[in-house]
Design a protein around this motif. Structure first.
Motif, PDB file in Angstrom:
ATOM      1  N   LEU A 192       0.879  -1.167   0.000  1.00 53.61           N
ATOM      2  CA  LEU A 192       0.000   0.000   0.000  1.00 53.61           C
ATOM      3  C   LEU A 192       0.917   1.217   0.000  1.00 53.61           C
ATOM      4  CD1 LEU A 192      -2.551  -1.123   2.750  1.00 53.61           C
ATOM      5  CD2 LEU A 192      -2.742  -1.415   0.275  1.00 53.61           C
ATOM      6  N   LYS A 193       0.754   2.081  -1.000  1.00 55.75           N
ATOM      7  CA  LYS A 193       1.699   3.186  -1.152  1.00 55.75           C
ATOM      8  C   LYS A 193       1.004   4.535  -1.241  1.00 55.75           C
ATOM      9  CE  LYS A 193       5.626   0.829  -3.281  1.00 55.75           C
ATOM     10  NZ  LYS A 193       6.631   0.891  -4.354  1.00 55.75           N
ATOM     11  N   ILE A 194       1.653   5.533  -0.634  1.00 59.11           N
ATOM     12  CA  ILE A 194       1.281   6.932  -0.806  1.00 59.11           C
ATOM     13  C   ILE A 194       2.484   7.589  -1.468  1.00 59.11           C
ATOM     14  CG2 ILE A 194       0.692   9.094   0.335  1.00 59.11           C
ATOM     15  CD1 ILE A 194      -0.572   7.425   2.574  1.00 59.11           C
ATOM     16  N   SER A 195       2.300   8.023  -2.720  1.00 60.85           N
ATOM     17  CA  SER A 195       3.424   8.446  -3.564  1.00 60.85           C
ATOM     18  C   SER A 195       4.376   7.260  -3.675  1.00 60.85           C
ATOM     19  CB  SER A 195       4.107   9.679  -2.984  1.00 60.85           C
ATOM     20  OG  SER A 195       3.203  10.773  -2.982  1.00 60.85           O
ATOM     21  N   ASN A 202      -6.422   9.690   2.459  1.00 66.34           N
ATOM     22  CA  ASN A 202      -7.512  10.631   2.746  1.00 66.34           C
ATOM     23  C   ASN A 202      -7.824  10.663   4.240  1.00 66.34           C
ATOM     24  OD1 ASN A 202      -7.769  11.275   0.065  1.00 66.34           O
ATOM     25  ND2 ASN A 202      -9.439   9.843  -0.319  1.00 66.34           N
ATOM     26  N   TYR A 203      -7.769   9.483   4.860  1.00 63.25           N
ATOM     27  CA  TYR A 203      -8.005   9.383   6.304  1.00 63.25           C
ATOM     28  C   TYR A 203      -6.947  10.179   7.073  1.00 63.25           C
ATOM     29  CZ  TYR A 203      -7.623   7.204  10.936  1.00 63.25           C
ATOM     30  OH  TYR A 203      -7.501   6.982  12.281  1.00 63.25           O
ATOM     31  N   LEU A 250      -7.361   1.322  -1.565  1.00 61.62           N
ATOM     32  CA  LEU A 250      -7.160   1.299  -0.113  1.00 61.62           C
ATOM     33  C   LEU A 250      -6.083   2.306   0.300  1.00 61.62           C
ATOM     34  CD1 LEU A 250      -8.250  -0.174   2.359  1.00 61.62           C
ATOM     35  CD2 LEU A 250      -6.484  -1.904   2.047  1.00 61.62           C
ATOM     36  N   SER A 251      -5.038   2.416  -0.507  1.00 60.71           N
ATOM     37  CA  SER A 251      -3.966   3.385  -0.227  1.00 60.71           C
ATOM     38  C   SER A 251      -4.497   4.812  -0.265  1.00 60.71           C
ATOM     39  CB  SER A 251      -2.832   3.229  -1.247  1.00 60.71           C
ATOM     40  OG  SER A 251      -2.257   1.949  -1.184  1.00 60.71           O
ATOM     41  N   ILE A 252      -5.313   5.100  -1.281  1.00 63.66           N
ATOM     42  CA  ILE A 252      -5.900   6.442  -1.405  1.00 63.66           C
ATOM     43  C   ILE A 252      -6.809   6.737  -0.217  1.00 63.66           C
ATOM     44  CG2 ILE A 252      -7.497   7.854  -2.776  1.00 63.66           C
ATOM     45  CD1 ILE A 252      -6.386   6.324  -5.261  1.00 63.66           C
ATOM     46  N   LEU A 254      -5.665  -3.093  -8.051  1.00 63.23           N
ATOM     47  CA  LEU A 254      -6.604  -1.966  -8.089  1.00 63.23           C
ATOM     48  C   LEU A 254      -7.190  -1.706  -6.703  1.00 63.23           C
ATOM     49  CD1 LEU A 254      -8.542  -2.682 -11.418  1.00 63.23           C
ATOM     50  CD2 LEU A 254      -7.041  -0.739 -10.964  1.00 63.23           C
ATOM     51  N   ILE A 255      -7.534  -2.790  -6.002  1.00 62.57           N
ATOM     52  CA  ILE A 255      -8.087  -2.649  -4.649  1.00 62.57           C
ATOM     53  C   ILE A 255      -7.041  -2.045  -3.713  1.00 62.57           C
ATOM     54  CG2 ILE A 255      -8.964  -3.925  -2.645  1.00 62.57           C
ATOM     55  CD1 ILE A 255     -10.171  -5.941  -4.662  1.00 62.57           C
TER      56      ILE A 255
END
Length: 497
Positions: free
Chosen positions: A287-290, A328-329, A322-324, A317-318
């Protein structure tokens, strides 16, 4: 066995055409075709199987040994006769000794040496869709060119049906997958609670894909912590599982930030067993953010070769969704935190104070408990600001806020109220205990010097007022008002008290 009468040959193919058009149930159709073939050939050792190109497996629609129908779901091809037929895309007829044939072409021999063997590929538009095999363990030259031609003709007809069935199944699968992705996306946009997001996502996956265990891990410091596990098959993985970076498949993915697909976990050197589980296949997706890996979506199955290119794409895709959602959380919490924190002192702000006071009062009323509120005012703060300026005054505010936060109990709550005023909520606390805590705070403030450049050491003092629910007030407004009155009284009595 032997030569088929031309009339019987054509009549049988006509009946098979009717069978093929009679039902959309492939298993039902194949069973009827098997019975038709049995009228002309000894099908004691016979099979019709579908070929899965990506997995390189055969799934059997009919499989008989010595006249008994066997229930075999699928097998992995391993350089045997069926794989050879699929590779050459031609009928293979062995008239005498299968083992000699296998040895000649470097193929894996079958356990029991068949005297005769016939393998016919099921082909549609040059793609092998499956295979028909028949063998005789007693008689050499058991099958003729006419038998071969008969089965080849049937195979071509089956190829059309198998392809149509595949297309229908793929379309249904795509519809199902899109429905799942839409459901997950809807859940992610509707819920800001991260635990709810974990639960809805993992449940959606296990609902649409059977026999899966789905877990979400989040990286916290040096550990990767299991946040949610939804099981589709029996497992005894610890619910409070913590994995070290680089440990097992999950830890390796968390460390390297690259997906691992293990369709046979026994062949993956990173695989580790946590608790008791029947896992045979596993996929772990970062799971990645950037470019930063913040967690792992881990999916396990109790079957071998559970994940193909399409399912991997779906799970990626899931994982992206989930990462997005997690990002956002985090942003939501950051914005929420900023709206509740005083920019200067980093203590809670007035808005946060009112929310906390209302909440604690509800608890106090519900459980018939005491609640004390203190108001702390820096003595002569306005005079100090007027003389030395707001920048120097801000240093005093920061100093007092730090002292208050360090010296209250874990259950207490401190906030900046206005100007040089702070408030402290003491849940489940009466006046005597609150006064004791406040007395200690006064002594610390009085004795801890604050050095301000250009001014030197300062020892600010504070005046404090206190009121207790329900002794001094019944509502939040009354409690604040009476606390402020007590503060004014303390200031009139000489401050620093």
């Amino acid at each position: 066995m032997g030569v088929l009468n031309q009339t019987h040959y054509l009549q049988s193919l006509g009946r098979i055409d009717k069978i093929l058009g009679s039902s959309s149930d492939l298993h039902k159709v194949i069973r009827k075709i098997y019975k038709e073939i049995s009228k002309f050939l000894d099908t004691s050792n016979f099979s019709i199987a579908i070929y899965h190109r990506e997995e390189k497996t055969l799934s059997f629609l009919i499989y008989t040994i010595d006249g008994k129908e066997m229930h075999v779901d699928s097998i992995k091809l391993s350089k045997g006769l069926p794989e050879y037929v699929i590779g050459v895309k031609k009928t293979v007829r062995i008239d005498k000794d299968t083992r000699k044939f296998c040895k000649k072409f470097g193929l894996k021999t079958i356990d029991k040496n068949a005297k005769s063997w016939l393998g016919v590929p099921i082909i549609y538009r040059n793609n092998v869709e499956g295979i028909i095999t028949i063998q005789d363990y007693k008689n050499a030259n058991a099958y003729t060119a006419e038998d071969e031609s008969f089965l080849l003709c049937i195979a071509s007809k089956i190829g059309v049906v198998v392809t149509e069935t595949r297309l229908i199944e793929e379309e249904m699968k795509r519809t199902k997958e899109l429905s799942m992705l839409n459901q997950i996306a809807h859940g992610l946009t509707m819920n800001l609670g991260i635990d709810t997001i974990y639960e809805s996502t993992t449940k959606s996956i296990t609902h649409y894909f059977k026999n899966l265990n789905v877990s979400v891990f989040i990286i916290e410091g040096e550990e990767i912590i299991l946040k949610k596990l939804t099981g589709g098959f029996k497992t005894e993985i610890p619910r409070a599982l913590r994995v070290k970076s680089g440990e097992g498949i999950v830890g390796t993915v968390a460390k390297k930030g690259k997906m691992i697909v293990a369709n046979d976990v026994t062949k993956n050197s990173d695989y580790l067993v946590y608790g008791q589980t029947s896992t045979k296949s596993e996929i772990a997706i970062p799971l990645k953010i950037s470019k930063e890996t913040i967690g792992v979506l881990n999916i396990e199955c109790d079957e071998l070769n559970a994940f193909n290119a399409n399912s991997v794409m779906i799970f990626e895709l899931i994982a992206d969704q989930l990462s997005i959602a997690y990002h956002n959380y985090q942003l939501y919490n950051k914005v929420k935190s900023l709206s509740l924190i005083d920019d200067l002192t980093k203590a809670a702000n007035r808005r946060h104070f009112h929310l906390m006071l209302d909440n604690e009062l509800k608890k106090a009323r519900g459980y018939s408990r005491l609640l004390s509120l203190a108001m702390v005012n820096i003595d002569d703060f306005k005079h100090f600001n007027d003389k030395h300026g707001r920048i120097q005054g801000n240093k005093v505010l920061i100093h007092i806020a730090q002292v208050l936060k360090k010296n209250i109990r874990e259950t207490d709550f401190v906030a900046r109220y206005e100007g040089g005023k702070f408030v402290i909520i003491f849940p489940e606390t009466g006046n005597p205990v609150a006064v004791k805590v406040l007395g200690r705070i006064c002594r610390v403030i009085e004795t801890e010097s604050l050095y301000i450049k250009g001014i030197g050491k300062r020892n600010p003092t504070v005046s404090i007022g206190i009121a207790t629910y329900p002794i001094n007030a019944e509502t939040a407004d009354e409690l604040i008002e009476n606390t402020d009155k007590a503060l004014q009284k303390a200031k009139q009595m000489g401050k620093n008290r």
